[in-house]
Design a protein around this motif. Structure first.
Motif, PDB file in Angstrom:
ATOM      1  N   PHE A 161       0.751  -0.778   0.131  1.00  0.00           N
ATOM      2  CA  PHE A 161       0.125  -0.369   0.091  1.00  0.00           C
ATOM      3  C   PHE A 161       1.342   1.358  -0.119  1.00  0.00           C
ATOM      4  O   PHE A 161       1.640   1.468   0.499  1.00  0.00           O
ATOM      5  N   LEU A 162       0.380   2.283  -0.566  1.00  0.00           N
ATOM      6  CA  LEU A 162       0.863   3.726  -0.497  1.00  0.00           C
ATOM      7  C   LEU A 162      -0.460   4.422   0.278  1.00  0.00           C
ATOM      8  O   LEU A 162      -0.924   4.826  -0.470  1.00  0.00           O
ATOM      9  N   ALA A 163       0.413   5.263   1.382  1.00  0.00           N
ATOM     10  CA  ALA A 163       0.228   5.946   1.665  1.00  0.00           C
ATOM     11  C   ALA A 163       0.597   7.470   2.137  1.00  0.00           C
ATOM     12  O   ALA A 163       1.608   7.489   1.782  1.00  0.00           O
ATOM     13  N   THR A 164      -0.132   8.844   1.936  1.00  0.00           N
ATOM     14  CA  THR A 164       0.416   9.926   3.386  1.00  0.00           C
ATOM     15  C   THR A 164       0.365   9.693   4.368  1.00  0.00           C
ATOM     16  O   THR A 164      -0.805   9.304   4.953  1.00  0.00           O
ATOM     17  N   ASP A 165       1.130  10.218   5.563  1.00  0.00           N
ATOM     18  CA  ASP A 165       1.282  10.451   6.682  1.00  0.00           C
ATOM     19  C   ASP A 165       1.258  11.582   6.982  1.00  0.00           C
ATOM     20  O   ASP A 165       0.320  12.638   6.413  1.00  0.00           O
ATOM     21  N   ASN A 166       0.849  11.916   8.461  1.00  0.00           N
ATOM     22  CA  ASN A 166      -0.012  12.957   8.858  1.00  0.00           C
ATOM     23  C   ASN A 166      -1.208  13.592   8.446  1.00  0.00           C
ATOM     24  O   ASN A 166      -1.559  14.971   7.906  1.00  0.00           O
ATOM     25  N   TYR A 167      -2.082  12.652   8.261  1.00  0.00           N
ATOM     26  CA  TYR A 167      -3.516  12.463   8.220  1.00  0.00           C
ATOM     27  C   TYR A 167      -4.468  12.216   8.809  1.00  0.00           C
ATOM     28  O   TYR A 167      -5.152  11.069   8.888  1.00  0.00           O
ATOM     29  N   PRO A 168      -4.430  12.618  10.093  1.00  0.00           N
ATOM     30  CA  PRO A 168      -4.859  12.481  11.416  1.00  0.00           C
ATOM     31  C   PRO A 168      -6.430  12.233  10.795  1.00  0.00           C
ATOM     32  O   PRO A 168      -7.125  12.935   9.851  1.00  0.00           O
ATOM     33  N   PRO A 169      -7.604  10.984  11.262  1.00  0.00           N
ATOM     34  CA  PRO A 169      -6.978  10.004  11.380  1.00  0.00           C
ATOM     35  C   PRO A 169      -7.033   8.600  11.297  1.00  0.00           C
ATOM     36  O   PRO A 169      -7.049   7.779  11.777  1.00  0.00           O
ATOM     37  N   PHE A 170      -6.772   8.946   9.636  1.00  0.00           N
ATOM     38  CA  PHE A 170      -6.548   7.765   8.583  1.00  0.00           C
ATOM     39  C   PHE A 170      -5.161   7.603   8.522  1.00  0.00           C
ATOM     40  O   PHE A 170      -4.774   6.707   8.881  1.00  0.00           O
ATOM     41  N   VAL A 171      -3.789   8.367   8.272  1.00  0.00           N
ATOM     42  CA  VAL A 171      -2.779   7.575   8.519  1.00  0.00           C
ATOM     43  C   VAL A 171      -1.877   8.923   8.890  1.00  0.00           C
ATOM     44  O   VAL A 171      -2.521   9.833   9.062  1.00  0.00           O
ATOM     45  N   PHE A 172      -1.191   8.184  10.292  1.00  0.00           N
ATOM     46  CA  PHE A 172      -0.575   9.573  11.445  1.00  0.00           C
ATOM     47  C   PHE A 172      -0.001   9.043  11.914  1.00  0.00           C
ATOM     48  O   PHE A 172      -0.111   7.024  12.636  1.00  0.00           O
ATOM     49  N   ARG A 173       0.857   9.621  12.876  1.00  0.00           N
ATOM     50  CA  ARG A 173       1.790   8.969  13.549  1.00  0.00           C
ATOM     51  C   ARG A 173       1.804   9.226  14.830  1.00  0.00           C
ATOM     52  O   ARG A 173       1.606   9.942  15.456  1.00  0.00           O
ATOM     53  N   ASP A 174       1.594   8.148  15.644  1.00  0.00           N
ATOM     54  CA  ASP A 174       1.439   7.921  17.420  1.00  0.00           C
ATOM     55  C   ASP A 174       2.445   8.770  18.113  1.00  0.00           C
ATOM     56  O   ASP A 174       3.416   9.117  17.639  1.00  0.00           O
TER      57      ASP A 174
ATOM     58  N   GLU B 266       5.764   3.507 -11.246  1.00  0.00           N
ATOM     59  CA  GLU B 266       6.084   2.681 -10.995  1.00  0.00           C
ATOM     60  C   GLU B 266       6.673   1.811 -10.531  1.00  0.00           C
ATOM     61  O   GLU B 266       7.767   1.154 -10.525  1.00  0.00           O
ATOM     62  N   GLU B 267       5.486   1.060  -9.836  1.00  0.00           N
ATOM     63  CA  GLU B 267       5.590  -0.390  -9.374  1.00  0.00           C
ATOM     64  C   GLU B 267       6.219  -0.178  -7.634  1.00  0.00           C
ATOM     65  O   GLU B 267       7.066  -1.290  -7.803  1.00  0.00           O
ATOM     66  N   GLU B 268       6.208   0.975  -6.834  1.00  0.00           N
ATOM     67  CA  GLU B 268       6.880   1.156  -5.808  1.00  0.00           C
ATOM     68  C   GLU B 268       5.463   0.672  -5.224  1.00  0.00           C
ATOM     69  O   GLU B 268       6.092   0.271  -3.792  1.00  0.00           O
ATOM     70  N   GLY B 269       4.412   0.357  -5.596  1.00  0.00           N
ATOM     71  CA  GLY B 269       3.810  -0.439  -4.914  1.00  0.00           C
ATOM     72  C   GLY B 269       2.438  -0.564  -5.366  1.00  0.00           C
ATOM     73  O   GLY B 269       2.672  -0.070  -6.601  1.00  0.00           O
ATOM     74  N   ASP B 270       1.211  -0.846  -4.773  1.00  0.00           N
ATOM     75  CA  ASP B 270       0.145  -1.567  -5.374  1.00  0.00           C
ATOM     76  C   ASP B 270      -0.852  -1.796  -5.284  1.00  0.00           C
ATOM     77  O   ASP B 270      -1.307  -1.136  -6.064  1.00  0.00           O
ATOM     78  N   ALA B 271      -1.397  -0.030  -4.495  1.00  0.00           N
ATOM     79  CA  ALA B 271      -2.721   0.381  -4.159  1.00  0.00           C
ATOM     80  C   ALA B 271      -1.890   1.641  -3.771  1.00  0.00           C
ATOM     81  O   ALA B 271      -1.670   1.673  -2.513  1.00  0.00           O
TER      82      ALA B 271
ATOM     83  N   GLY C 195     -16.776   9.260  -1.901  1.00  0.00           N
ATOM     84  CA  GLY C 195     -16.257   8.622  -1.206  1.00  0.00           C
ATOM     85  C   GLY C 195     -14.978   8.623  -0.852  1.00  0.00           C
ATOM     86  O   GLY C 195     -14.233   9.022  -1.889  1.00  0.00           O
ATOM     87  N   MET C 196     -14.300   7.188  -0.378  1.00  0.00           N
ATOM     88  CA  MET C 196     -12.870   7.061   0.212  1.00  0.00           C
ATOM     89  C   MET C 196     -12.914   5.808  -0.932  1.00  0.00           C
ATOM     90  O   MET C 196     -13.824   4.780  -0.521  1.00  0.00           O
ATOM     91  N   ALA C 197     -12.464   5.359  -1.015  1.00  0.00           N
ATOM     92  CA  ALA C 197     -11.824   4.330  -1.924  1.00  0.00           C
ATOM     93  C   ALA C 197     -10.072   4.127  -1.856  1.00  0.00           C
ATOM     94  O   ALA C 197      -9.466   4.949  -1.899  1.00  0.00           O
ATOM     95  N   ILE C 198      -9.619   2.579  -2.379  1.00  0.00           N
ATOM     96  CA  ILE C 198      -8.396   2.209  -2.718  1.00  0.00           C
ATOM     97  C   ILE C 198      -8.383   2.081  -4.234  1.00  0.00           C
ATOM     98  O   ILE C 198      -9.208   1.593  -5.018  1.00  0.00           O
ATOM     99  N   ALA C 199      -7.192   3.106  -4.938  1.00  0.00           N
ATOM    100  CA  ALA C 199      -6.841   3.085  -6.414  1.00  0.00           C
ATOM    101  C   ALA C 199      -5.734   1.974  -6.517  1.00  0.00           C
ATOM    102  O   ALA C 199      -4.743   1.761  -5.933  1.00  0.00           O
ATOM    103  N   THR C 200      -5.871   0.819  -7.569  1.00  0.00           N
ATOM    104  CA  THR C 200      -5.043   0.342  -7.418  1.00  0.00           C
ATOM    105  C   THR C 200      -4.309   0.208  -9.320  1.00  0.00           C
ATOM    106  O   THR C 200      -5.438   1.148 -10.484  1.00  0.00           O
ATOM    107  N   ARG C 201      -4.129   0.218 -10.604  1.00  0.00           N
ATOM    108  CA  ARG C 201      -3.481   0.570 -11.897  1.00  0.00           C
ATOM    109  C   ARG C 201      -4.371  -0.566 -12.284  1.00  0.00           C
ATOM    110  O   ARG C 201      -4.894  -0.761 -12.204  1.00  0.00           O
ATOM    111  N   ALA C 202      -4.477  -0.396 -13.398  1.00  0.00           N
ATOM    112  CA  ALA C 202      -5.203   0.134 -14.230  1.00  0.00           C
ATOM    113  C   ALA C 202      -5.233  -1.602 -15.267  1.00  0.00           C
ATOM    114  O   ALA C 202      -7.011  -2.198 -15.260  1.00  0.00           O
TER     115      ALA C 202
END
Length: 279
Positions: free
Chosen positions: A53-66, A106-111, A237-244
């Motif tokens: 998975f690929l994501a961006t942090d500092n995006y509470p409450p979805f992805v962040f650091r405790d 560039e296939e550094e991640g799948d979704a 809404g929010m969804a997960i994206a993959t390559r076509a």
């Protein structure tokens, strides 16, 4: 006749939205259900061995650091649960938001699990899963008036909205007899209700769910009425994206999302990160 027609349209709209969205009550907290409980989906014949998975942090409450610097959040736990359901190995790579698409290419991640919008020209070439979280509009009113608030009887009511927002556009269209008060910021619109200068504020339910119990709100206000998911305004809404060309992972993720709902795992995650439901 114009007022009567607008009121009838609003009543029909509200009824359709209320019945289109499934809910469950859990200790008084309303939990959304985006999947048909009667649908039977078979496990895909081909399930990926791994999902990066690929994501961006500092995006509470979805992805962040405790406080210990560990990645956590709703999306983090959802990704982990999806992999566990599929029996796939799982990893999460953090990237700046503006390079997520190139990292996927560039296939550094799948979704990508980072709130990527379907509506952007650059994302229309991607596969998206079903929405795993929708972001409705909500009303807030003074706490002692929440039980008496009727969102189908807003004639003459002062409704605070942010100027230029989709909430203002929606309010002007569907509540023509209300006094729609456009303000320059979200904080001003919220404070208008807190200070008694407006009868209600119409805005983003998610952010309001975190503002209401905050010190800034000072227990002034409460949600009133139901969630609004009107197509064309609040239905993305929010969804997960993959390559076509990665149909295997997209199908597997859709299957896993439905399974998490049926098994109650999605409900547990929702309650963990959204104790004050924005539904």
């Amino acid at each position: 006749m114009k007022t009567h027609s607008a009121a009838l349209l609003l009543a029909l709209l509200f009824a359709s939205l209320t019945h289109a969205q499934g809910f469950a009550q859990d200790d008084g907290v309303r939990v959304p259900n985006f999947w048909d409980p009667k649908a039977v989906s078979d496990r895909p014949n081909s399930v990926p061995d791994k999902i990066q998975f690929l994501a961006t942090d500092n995006y509470p409450p979805f992805v962040f650091r405790d406080p210990q610097g560990r990645l956590t959040g709703f999306n983090v736990d959802l990704a982990r649960a999806l992999c566990q359901e599929l029996g796939s190995s799982c990893a999460l790579r953090i990237k700046n938001f503006n390079v997520l698409l190139s990292a996927l290419d560039e296939e550094e991640g799948d979704a990508i699990i980072s709130g990527l919008s379907r509506g952007l020209p650059s994302t229309r070439r991607l596969n998206f899963t079903d929405d795993y979280l929708k972001l409705p509009a909500r009303f807030i009113v003074a706490a002692d008036k929440a039980d008496d608030f009727d969102e189908q009887a807003l004639n003459g009511k002062k409704i605070a909205v942010v100027t230029g927002s989709r909430y203002e556009a929606f309010a002007n269209r569907f509540w023509p007899d209300a006094d729609i008060v456009g303000l320059e910021s979200v904080s001003l619109a919220r404070d208008a209700v807190k200070n008694g200068d407006a009868d209600a504020h119409f805005g983003d339910g998610l952010s309001l769910a975190f503002w209401l119990p905050s010190e800034a709100a000072d227990a002034c206000c409460a949600f009133a009425g139901g969630p609004w998911l009107e197509p064309g305004f609040f239905d993305r809404g929010m969804a997960i994206a993959t390559r076509a060309d990665d149909t295997e992972r997209a199908a597997a993720l859709n299957y896993a999302l439905a399974q998490l709902q049926q098994k109650g795992i999605y409900r547990e995650l929702y309650l963990r990160y959204f104790p004050l439901s924005f539904y």
